[in-house]
Design a protein around this motif. Structure first.
Motif, PDB file in Angstrom:
ATOM      1  N   ILE A  97       7.323  -9.063  -3.988  1.00 39.45           N
ATOM      2  CA  ILE A  97       5.873  -9.121  -4.134  1.00 39.45           C
ATOM      3  C   ILE A  97       5.324  -7.728  -3.841  1.00 39.45           C
ATOM      4  O   ILE A  97       5.642  -7.141  -2.802  1.00 39.45           O
ATOM      5  N   LEU A  98       4.538  -7.189  -4.762  1.00 36.30           N
ATOM      6  CA  LEU A  98       4.002  -5.835  -4.611  1.00 36.30           C
ATOM      7  C   LEU A  98       2.513  -5.843  -4.925  1.00 36.30           C
ATOM      8  O   LEU A  98       2.091  -6.292  -5.999  1.00 36.30           O
ATOM      9  N   HIS A  99       1.717  -5.350  -3.966  1.00 39.61           N
ATOM     10  CA  HIS A  99       0.276  -5.199  -4.144  1.00 39.61           C
ATOM     11  C   HIS A  99      -0.039  -3.716  -4.341  1.00 39.61           C
ATOM     12  O   HIS A  99       0.476  -2.868  -3.601  1.00 39.61           O
ATOM     13  N   SER A 100      -0.900  -3.398  -5.317  1.00 35.59           N
ATOM     14  CA  SER A 100      -1.261  -2.008  -5.581  1.00 35.59           C
ATOM     15  C   SER A 100      -2.761  -1.907  -5.860  1.00 35.59           C
ATOM     16  O   SER A 100      -3.187  -1.854  -7.022  1.00 35.59           O
ATOM     17  N   GLN A 121       0.100   1.021  -1.540  1.00 27.04           N
ATOM     18  CA  GLN A 121       0.992  -0.020  -2.036  1.00 27.04           C
ATOM     19  C   GLN A 121       1.586  -0.771  -0.853  1.00 27.04           C
ATOM     20  O   GLN A 121       1.922  -0.169   0.183  1.00 27.04           O
ATOM     21  N   GLU A 122       1.696  -2.061  -1.020  1.00 24.18           N
ATOM     22  CA  GLU A 122       2.286  -2.887   0.029  1.00 24.18           C
ATOM     23  C   GLU A 122       3.259  -3.880  -0.602  1.00 24.18           C
ATOM     24  O   GLU A 122       2.899  -4.603  -1.531  1.00 24.18           O
ATOM     25  N   ALA A 123       4.494  -3.868  -0.110  1.00 21.94           N
ATOM     26  CA  ALA A 123       5.525  -4.785  -0.600  1.00 21.94           C
ATOM     27  C   ALA A 123       5.810  -5.825   0.475  1.00 21.94           C
ATOM     28  O   ALA A 123       5.874  -5.504   1.669  1.00 21.94           O
ATOM     29  N   TRP A 124       5.979  -7.053   0.025  1.00 21.66           N
ATOM     30  CA  TRP A 124       6.381  -8.139   0.912  1.00 21.66           C
ATOM     31  C   TRP A 124       7.843  -8.470   0.626  1.00 21.66           C
ATOM     32  O   TRP A 124       8.219  -8.753  -0.509  1.00 21.66           O
ATOM     33  N   LEU A 125       8.659  -8.437   1.673  1.00 23.75           N
ATOM     34  CA  LEU A 125      10.086  -8.677   1.531  1.00 23.75           C
ATOM     35  C   LEU A 125      10.511  -9.787   2.480  1.00 23.75           C
ATOM     36  O   LEU A 125       9.878 -10.006   3.529  1.00 23.75           O
ATOM     37  N   VAL A 126      11.585 -10.459   2.155  1.00 20.87           N
ATOM     38  CA  VAL A 126      12.049 -11.589   2.970  1.00 20.87           C
ATOM     39  C   VAL A 126      13.459 -11.359   3.519  1.00 20.87           C
ATOM     40  O   VAL A 126      13.990 -12.246   4.180  1.00 20.87           O
ATOM     41  N   TYR A 167       1.089   4.836   1.524  1.00 15.57           N
ATOM     42  CA  TYR A 167      -0.180   5.313   1.002  1.00 15.57           C
ATOM     43  C   TYR A 167      -0.146   6.827   0.861  1.00 15.57           C
ATOM     44  O   TYR A 167       0.681   7.522   1.468  1.00 15.57           O
ATOM     45  N   ASN A 168      -1.032   7.342   0.046  1.00 13.92           N
ATOM     46  CA  ASN A 168      -1.226   8.783  -0.104  1.00 13.92           C
ATOM     47  C   ASN A 168      -2.695   9.048  -0.382  1.00 13.92           C
ATOM     48  O   ASN A 168      -3.427   8.176  -0.861  1.00 13.92           O
ATOM     49  N   ALA A 169      -3.140  10.234  -0.059  1.00 13.29           N
ATOM     50  CA  ALA A 169      -4.526  10.622  -0.258  1.00 13.29           C
ATOM     51  C   ALA A 169      -4.567  12.037  -0.790  1.00 13.29           C
ATOM     52  O   ALA A 169      -3.634  12.834  -0.587  1.00 13.29           O
ATOM     53  N   THR A 236      12.832   0.581  -1.696  1.00 12.08           N
ATOM     54  CA  THR A 236      12.746   2.047  -1.609  1.00 12.08           C
ATOM     55  C   THR A 236      11.309   2.531  -1.779  1.00 12.08           C
ATOM     56  O   THR A 236      11.080   3.686  -2.138  1.00 12.08           O
ATOM     57  N   LEU A 237      10.348   1.643  -1.525  1.00 13.02           N
ATOM     58  CA  LEU A 237       8.939   2.028  -1.659  1.00 13.02           C
ATOM     59  C   LEU A 237       8.588   3.192  -0.734  1.00 13.02           C
ATOM     60  O   LEU A 237       7.784   4.061  -1.087  1.00 13.02           O
ATOM     61  N   VAL A 238       9.185   3.230   0.436  1.00 18.15           N
ATOM     62  CA  VAL A 238       8.919   4.275   1.418  1.00 18.15           C
ATOM     63  C   VAL A 238      10.159   5.131   1.585  1.00 18.15           C
ATOM     64  O   VAL A 238      11.252   4.604   1.838  1.00 18.15           O
TER      65      VAL A 238
END
Length: 407
Positions: A97-100, A121-126, A167-169, A236-238
């Protein structure tokens, strides 16, 4: 292979929704991989403060845009695994699950456009994989004698809810400068030079403490790091390390205003693009290193010629594998300023026959070969006399020739 998909959307709301299913199965070995399902949802950028119904709003707030995308999937696979000489077929399962969400705003400050940016971006992992211990595995010959050994890492897999966010800015500033030269010669009224300089800065913090754990490598005695979500969807999102990057871009466009005669008594003015040249580079404030200097150029003359060129240059000498040796720059070593990494150029073009339906050019193929009688046509196409009936077929070829050269 089996697949199915469904998609729909609400264009007036800028919303789209889709569901996909796919299964690939090896009927001989009984292995398979299945995505059941893959869900995608997106909301295009929405500008909540834009003027509606003639009501004036703040021009800066009017550029505020908000968007959102969501993706989720459930994957199941059955693949062979060889352990101690035995082949097993375990079934693996994972969820993703990935929220962007996104937000943007582009206020203008005089002649400058300022574009702050923020990405999240936020990923939900189990599932996570924790390194529990190391063990020795031995390779033996036919007599049982140990001939080699290796250190193997044992991991423990646990299933529970995990969040992984990144996140990035940044901020981007650009402007446009125009220069016009009035020519008034050979039908060229004026040439305009448009310069678009821009500079940007992007910052991404080091958030690797969420998913990177340290361990003491028994083979080297050094402390290393591993990703506890490695192999999981969006695991590998982060990455490790922070990034502070400055980008610089300079775009140049040359255009001409050309007067063209339409009839004896009237003319029209065409705007012709002559030449484009774009240069860009960057600087990493975290590593104190310059990025490559990239040059892109293009020009065209109608459809007859289209020229393009690309080049990339490094500010550092090459190391033994062809990459950058970043200990010293070329200028500090008194070896010039730039080192060419790649250069390419190309020329392309085409031209085609005009389509005519009446007049002398209708029978264009016969006119091309000066065919004026049936005997001429038989001689050309059949190589001699042919005692058949002459069929007067009007030829009207529509041909196109294209050509290209690349280096």
């Amino acid at each position: 292979t089996s697949s199915a998909d469904f998609s729909t959307g609400w264009q007036d709301l800028g919303i789209s929704f889709g569901v996909d299913y796919q299964r690939n199965e090896d009927l001989v070995h009984g292995t398979y991989s299945e995505s059941s399902p893959q869900i995608n949802f997106s909301k295009s950028t929405w500008f909540p403060f834009q003027s509606t119904g003639g009501v004036n709003t703040d021009p800066t707030l009017a550029t505020l845009g908000v968007g959102y995308t969501f993706s989720a999937s459930h994957n199941v696979a059955k693949n062979p695994m060889v352990m101690n000489g035995d082949t097993t077929y375990p079934v693996t399962e994972n969820y993703s699950i990935l929220h962007s969400p996104s937000i943007s705003i582009s206020p203008k400050l005089g002649y400058f456009t300022i574009t702050p940016s923020f990405g999240y971006q936020e990923a939900w992992l189990v599932r996570e994989h924790i390194l529990s211990n190391f063990r020795k595995e031995y390779l033996r010959d036919s007599t049982g004698k140990i001939i080699d050994s290796m250190t193997v890492a044992d991991t423990t897999t646990s299933n529970h809810f995990n969040r992984l966010s990144n996140y990035n800015a940044g901020v981007h500033i650009s402007t446009t400068v125009y220069g016009i030269a009035n020519i008034g010669l050979l039908g060229i009224q004026a040439i305009r030079h448009t310069i678009q300089p821009s500079i940007g800065f992007t910052y991404q913090p080091d958030l690797s403490s969420q998913n990177y754990h340290s361990f003491l490598d028994p083979t080297t005695g050094q402390t290393n790091y591993y990703n506890i979500f490695n192999g999981e969807p969006n695991g590998t999102l982060v990455g490790q390390g922070k990034s502070e990057t400055m980008s610089i871009d300079l775009a140049n466009n040359f255009e001409a205003k050309v007067e063209r005669e339409v009839t004896k008594d009237s003319t029209t003015v065409d705007h012709v693009k002559l030449f484009n040249l774009d240069a860009s580079t960057g600087y990493n404030l975290a590593t104190k290193l310059l990025g490559a200097l990239n040059l892109n150029a293009s020009s065209s003359i109608g459809t007859l010629f289209s020229l393009s060129g690309n080049a990339s240059f490094s500010f550092y000498p090459a190391n033994y594998v062809g990459g950058d040796s970043t200990s010293y720059s070329l200028s500090s070593l008194h070896e010039g300023l730039l080192r060419a990494q790649s250069i390419s150029a190309g020329l392309n073009g085409s031209f085609s026959a005009t389509k005519t339906t009446t007049g002398d050019n209708y029978d264009s193929l016969r006119h091309l070969f000066n065919i004026t009688s049936p005997e001429d046509e038989r001689q050309l196409f059949l190589g001699g006399y042919y005692p058949g009936a002459y069929v007067d077929v009007p030829f009207r070829p529509l041909w196109n020739i294209s050509y290209g050269l690349s280096y």
